[in-house]
Every structure is written in C-alpha cells, then in structure tokens.
Scaffold this motif. Structure first.
Motif, PDB file in Angstrom:
ATOM      1  N   LEU A 136      41.784  -0.452 -59.760  1.00 42.01           N
ATOM      2  CA  LEU A 136      42.058  -1.592 -58.885  1.00 42.01           C
ATOM      3  C   LEU A 136      40.885  -1.853 -57.940  1.00 42.01           C
ATOM      4  O   LEU A 136      40.564  -3.011 -57.645  1.00 42.01           O
ATOM      5  CB  LEU A 136      43.331  -1.347 -58.089  1.00 42.01           C
ATOM      6  N   ARG A 137      40.256  -0.794 -57.465  1.00 38.48           N
ATOM      7  CA  ARG A 137      39.096  -0.985 -56.589  1.00 38.48           C
ATOM      8  C   ARG A 137      37.942  -1.659 -57.340  1.00 38.48           C
ATOM      9  O   ARG A 137      37.178  -2.430 -56.751  1.00 38.48           O
ATOM     10  CB  ARG A 137      38.655   0.362 -56.004  1.00 38.48           C
ATOM     11  N   LYS A 138      37.818  -1.354 -58.624  1.00 38.43           N
ATOM     12  CA  LYS A 138      36.781  -2.003 -59.424  1.00 38.43           C
ATOM     13  C   LYS A 138      37.068  -3.492 -59.593  1.00 38.43           C
ATOM     14  O   LYS A 138      36.150  -4.325 -59.621  1.00 38.43           O
ATOM     15  CB  LYS A 138      36.684  -1.335 -60.795  1.00 38.43           C
ATOM     16  N   LEU A 139      38.355  -3.848 -59.713  1.00 44.52           N
ATOM     17  CA  LEU A 139      38.717  -5.250 -59.923  1.00 44.52           C
ATOM     18  C   LEU A 139      38.400  -6.115 -58.704  1.00 44.52           C
ATOM     19  O   LEU A 139      38.252  -7.328 -58.830  1.00 44.52           O
ATOM     20  CB  LEU A 139      40.210  -5.352 -60.255  1.00 44.52           C
ATOM     21  N   LYS A 140      38.299  -5.491 -57.549  1.00 49.17           N
ATOM     22  CA  LYS A 140      38.017  -6.263 -56.337  1.00 49.17           C
ATOM     23  C   LYS A 140      36.673  -6.964 -56.416  1.00 49.17           C
ATOM     24  O   LYS A 140      36.471  -8.018 -55.795  1.00 49.17           O
ATOM     25  CB  LYS A 140      38.065  -5.332 -55.114  1.00 49.17           C
TER      26      LYS A 140
ATOM     27  N   ASN B  97      45.967  -6.766 -63.288  1.00 49.19           N
ATOM     28  CA  ASN B  97      45.101  -7.222 -62.205  1.00 49.19           C
ATOM     29  C   ASN B  97      45.942  -7.932 -61.144  1.00 49.19           C
ATOM     30  O   ASN B  97      46.409  -9.052 -61.363  1.00 49.19           O
ATOM     31  CB  ASN B  97      44.039  -8.178 -62.753  1.00 49.19           C
ATOM     32  N   PRO B  98      46.147  -7.323 -59.978  1.00 50.83           N
ATOM     33  CA  PRO B  98      46.995  -7.954 -58.960  1.00 50.83           C
ATOM     34  C   PRO B  98      46.389  -9.232 -58.399  1.00 50.83           C
ATOM     35  O   PRO B  98      47.127 -10.151 -58.016  1.00 50.83           O
ATOM     36  CB  PRO B  98      47.115  -6.872 -57.885  1.00 50.83           C
ATOM     37  N   TYR B  99      45.069  -9.319 -58.347  1.00 49.98           N
ATOM     38  CA  TYR B  99      44.426 -10.529 -57.832  1.00 49.98           C
ATOM     39  C   TYR B  99      44.689 -11.703 -58.775  1.00 49.98           C
ATOM     40  O   TYR B  99      44.991 -12.822 -58.311  1.00 49.98           O
ATOM     41  CB  TYR B  99      42.927 -10.299 -57.664  1.00 49.98           C
TER      42      TYR B  99
ATOM     43  N   ALA C 299      46.559  -4.518 -47.846  1.00 50.91           N
ATOM     44  CA  ALA C 299      45.831  -5.313 -46.844  1.00 50.91           C
ATOM     45  C   ALA C 299      44.851  -6.263 -47.526  1.00 50.91           C
ATOM     46  O   ALA C 299      44.719  -7.428 -47.124  1.00 50.91           O
ATOM     47  CB  ALA C 299      45.102  -4.388 -45.871  1.00 50.91           C
ATOM     48  N   ASP C 300      44.158  -5.786 -48.567  1.00 49.09           N
ATOM     49  CA  ASP C 300      43.246  -6.649 -49.315  1.00 49.09           C
ATOM     50  C   ASP C 300      44.004  -7.783 -50.008  1.00 49.09           C
ATOM     51  O   ASP C 300      43.538  -8.935 -50.038  1.00 49.09           O
ATOM     52  CB  ASP C 300      42.490  -5.833 -50.361  1.00 49.09           C
ATOM     53  N   LEU C 301      45.156  -7.470 -50.568  1.00 48.54           N
ATOM     54  CA  LEU C 301      45.955  -8.495 -51.251  1.00 48.54           C
ATOM     55  C   LEU C 301      46.455  -9.541 -50.260  1.00 48.54           C
ATOM     56  O   LEU C 301      46.500 -10.740 -50.583  1.00 48.54           O
ATOM     57  CB  LEU C 301      47.139  -7.842 -51.974  1.00 48.54           C
ATOM     58  N   ASN C 302      46.818  -9.112 -49.072  1.00 50.18           N
ATOM     59  CA  ASN C 302      47.261 -10.066 -48.052  1.00 50.18           C
ATOM     60  C   ASN C 302      46.134 -10.988 -47.621  1.00 50.18           C
ATOM     61  O   ASN C 302      46.339 -12.192 -47.415  1.00 50.18           O
ATOM     62  CB  ASN C 302      47.823  -9.316 -46.834  1.00 50.18           C
TER      63      ASN C 302
END
Length: 231
Positions: A47-51, A76-78, A208-211
């Motif tokens: 998930l950190r890589k997908l950011k 991928n949540p984003y 927090a990143d998703l928000n």
C-alpha cells in the motif's frame, strides 16, 4: 540426546490431555499470529508503494486517464476511492430530475462528502482485519500459559503427596511442564501485542492519507479545481 524433564518432548509425552490441549492451543495461536503479522505487513508495504501513483493521477489530463494511472485496482484503496467518487458524481447528476430519490435531500457537495466518507470507512474496516485476533491473543495467551503453569504445579503437588517426600526426580517433570507453559504463553503474547501496536499505527497513518486524498477529490468534484494530493 539425553532426555530431560524440562524439554518440550517430555512435556508432550508425560503431559495429560489438558496439558496437550493447552500446548496445542498456544501453538495454534502462535501460527495464526505469525500468518496475520506477515500477511498484514506485506499488505501495508504494498500500500505504501501505491501511494507513489497519486502524482500520476493528479497530473492526468482527464479523470478517466487518472483512474487508469492506478495499478492493482482490486487492492488499491486510492483507485477504489476515486472510482467510488466518480460513480457517486454520475449517479447524483443523472438523478437530478428524480425528486423521489432520497439523495435529493442532499446537495451535490454533501452527497459527494458522504459517498467519499462511506468509501473510506469501508476501506478502513478492511485494514482492521486480523487486529481483533492479535489483540485477543496478546491479552489471553499469558493466562492460557498461566493455566498450564498451575496445572503443572498441581501435578507436582500430586507427586509429592503420593510419595510423601519432595524429591527432585519426582517433581522435576511437573515443574518443567509448568515453566514451559509460562514461557510458551509469553512467547505467543509478546509478538501478538507488538504486532498489534505496529499494524494499528500503520493503519492510522494510511487512513490519514486516504482522508487527505478524499478531501482533495471532494474539492475537485465540487469546485472543479484540480488539487494535488497532500497540499
């Protein structure tokens, strides 16, 4: 190899049904704990890589092109949040003339904010998988080991009572059983507690990143201004 009354082999061979059940329960908890820890840490690493794909998304010339910039759509949540926002926007606009829909009680901004929040909440719930087991294991394993310890001491007392003397060769086995159960309980609980805290902290940072991403998407859909995520 010399057989010792303080070894794991002796614990299994000399222990009764309850001793073996406690040992199997602790072993099962340990195996499941490590499976959860390894799988969750691997997921969080991915998930950190997908950011890093967010920059490509915001630099796209169209929203559809931005969606295509994301990889691993299923995990991928984003992408899932961006896709949910697009679907919510299209749905609200397509139903603008249907006053029977409950969504008409919300204006476009409120509808998009609610849709984005629901999407983020759903992903947040997915990120929590395994944490309940880790927390429960960390809290109960020492007590399961303590039960095995008490049971081993009980066997030692029986040996003393039956022989009338507390000779070391008569109580070594039960005392060894008690010590091993204590160690096994701690060996299962400590990784579970440390893993729970580490994953819980990583989840909070991810949420927090998703928000932040959701807020940027809301600004984009409501104002039409393309906002770079994180600013």
């Amino acid at each position: 190899m010399t057989n010792t009354p303080f070894g794991l082999a002796n614990l299994w061979l000399e222990g009764d049904a309850i001793t073996r059940f406690v040992a199997i329960a602790l072993l099962t908890c340990s195996v499941v704990t490590w499976v959860i820890l390894l799988s969750r840490f691997w997921d969080l690493r991915n998930l950190r890589k997908l950011k890093s794909e967010l920059d490509q998304f915001w630099r796209a010339t169209s929203y559809e092109q931005g969606l295509n910039a994301f990889t691993s759509h299923a995990s991928n949540p984003y992408y899932q949040i961006a896709k949910a926002a697009s679907i919510a926007s299209v749905h609200h606009q397509s139903q603008s003339t249907n006053h029977r829909e409950l969504l008409q009680t919300l204006n476009y901004s409120e509808w998009m904010a609610r849709s984005l929040k629901n999407s983020i909440d759903s992903i947040s719930a997915t990120l929590q998988k395994g944490l309940t087991f880790l927390g429960s294991t960390g809290a109960t394993s020492p007590f399961i080991g303590l039960f095995g310890t008490v049971w081993g001491i009980y066997h030692a007392l029986i040996a003393i009572s039956s022989s009338g003397s507390a000779q070391i060769d008569q109580v070594a086995g039960p005392i060894g059983e008690a010590l091993i159960m204590t160690a096994l309980g701690l060996a299962v609980a400590i990784p579970a507690v440390l893993g729970f805290n580490a994953i819980n902290r990583a989840n909070k940072l991810m949420i927090a990143d998703l928000n932040r991403f959701g807020n940027d998407l809301l600004a984009y859909f409501v104002t039409g201004a393309r906002v770079k995520s994180g600013e």
